[in-house]
Design a protein around this motif. Sequence first.
Motif, short mmCIF file in Angstrom:
data_model
loop_
_atom_site.label_atom_id
_atom_site.label_comp_id
_atom_site.label_asym_id
_atom_site.label_seq_id
_atom_site.Cartn_x
_atom_site.Cartn_y
_atom_site.Cartn_z
N GLY A 98 73.60 28.00 38.29
CA GLY A 98 73.67 28.38 36.89
C GLY A 98 73.64 27.19 35.97
N SER A 99 73.47 27.48 34.70
CA SER A 99 73.45 26.46 33.66
C SER A 99 74.77 26.46 32.92
CB SER A 99 72.31 26.73 32.68
OG SER A 99 72.43 25.91 31.52
N PHE A 100 75.30 25.27 32.64
CA PHE A 100 76.53 25.23 31.86
C PHE A 100 76.26 25.29 30.37
CE2 PHE A 100 75.61 20.77 31.39
CZ PHE A 100 75.20 20.34 32.64
N GLU A 101 75.02 25.56 29.99
CA GLU A 101 74.71 25.87 28.60
C GLU A 101 74.93 27.35 28.30
OE1 GLU A 101 70.72 24.48 28.13
OE2 GLU A 101 71.36 22.40 27.83
N THR A 102 74.95 28.18 29.33
CA THR A 102 75.20 29.62 29.20
C THR A 102 76.08 30.04 30.38
OG1 THR A 102 73.10 30.05 30.34
CG2 THR A 102 73.10 30.17 27.92
N LEU A 103 77.34 29.74 30.31
CA LEU A 103 78.24 29.99 31.43
C LEU A 103 78.60 31.47 31.54
CD1 LEU A 103 80.70 26.99 30.89
CD2 LEU A 103 79.08 27.26 32.78
N ASP A 104 78.60 31.95 32.75
CA ASP A 104 79.05 33.32 33.02
C ASP A 104 80.56 33.29 33.25
OD1 ASP A 104 79.11 36.01 33.57
OD2 ASP A 104 78.41 35.79 35.64
N VAL A 105 81.27 32.88 32.22
CA VAL A 105 82.72 32.70 32.28
C VAL A 105 83.32 33.28 31.01
CG1 VAL A 105 84.59 31.00 32.39
CG2 VAL A 105 82.47 30.58 33.64
N ALA A 106 84.44 33.98 31.15
CA ALA A 106 85.08 34.60 29.99
C ALA A 106 85.60 33.54 29.01
CB ALA A 106 86.22 35.50 30.43
N THR A 107 85.60 33.87 27.75
CA THR A 107 86.09 32.97 26.71
C THR A 107 87.57 32.64 26.93
OG1 THR A 107 84.50 33.82 25.11
CG2 THR A 107 86.47 32.76 24.21
N GLU A 108 87.90 31.36 26.81
CA GLU A 108 89.28 30.85 26.93
C GLU A 108 89.92 31.21 28.27
OE1 GLU A 108 91.78 31.68 23.58
OE2 GLU A 108 90.25 31.11 22.12
#
Length: 208
Positions: A98-108
């Motif tokens: 994946g790219s850390f420009e568009t992370l599939d990770v929830a905010t905060e």
Amino acid sequence: MANTRTQPGGIVGESYSARSQEYTDLFGSMTSTHPSDRALVSSWAAALTGPVLDAGCGPGQWTDFLAACGAAVSGIDLVPEFVERARAQYPDLSFGVGSFETLDVATESLGGVLSWYSLIHHGPQDIEIPLAEFARVIRPGGGLLVGFFEGATVETFDHAVTTAHRWPVAELGRQLAQAGFEVIETHTRTGSGYRPHGAITAHRQSIR
């Protein structure tokens, strides 16, 4: 708009894919890292609370190091070959492409992000994209540690894989502040056999 150079399958990812075995042979173990860098990452990780992301994990050696430090860590990278190698070498850890420009990770949702030389292919025109994404996913008070090539001015150079950038500590610190981080510590190191090194630790400021 995200920078297609650093999306999976983009120029940077393709360049590293083509030399993934060479890169892994040279840099894919902790024996290739400097003792002061290991000490810095270890002390930084000890102060974190919550999940940690190794953004641009390569073949996974720093992800494994963070896990040994007690962090609940996962790694992502643009390069499928790196992720395959990391999964094989460290089967108990989580890795994804994946790219850390568009992370599939929830905010905060994260306690910290390690970005160890994973921003070197970003210049002044686009570095705010990953920094903003790091700011989005790190909880207020969480930590960011960036390792990079240090220089007197922001400038490009011919990296072995593809074009990279040097950053003055003060200028990269300014970029971090604009993204919502408070710079805590800065480190530089020079020596024979390697380019000048820089590192910055920062905390995510409270969102106003």
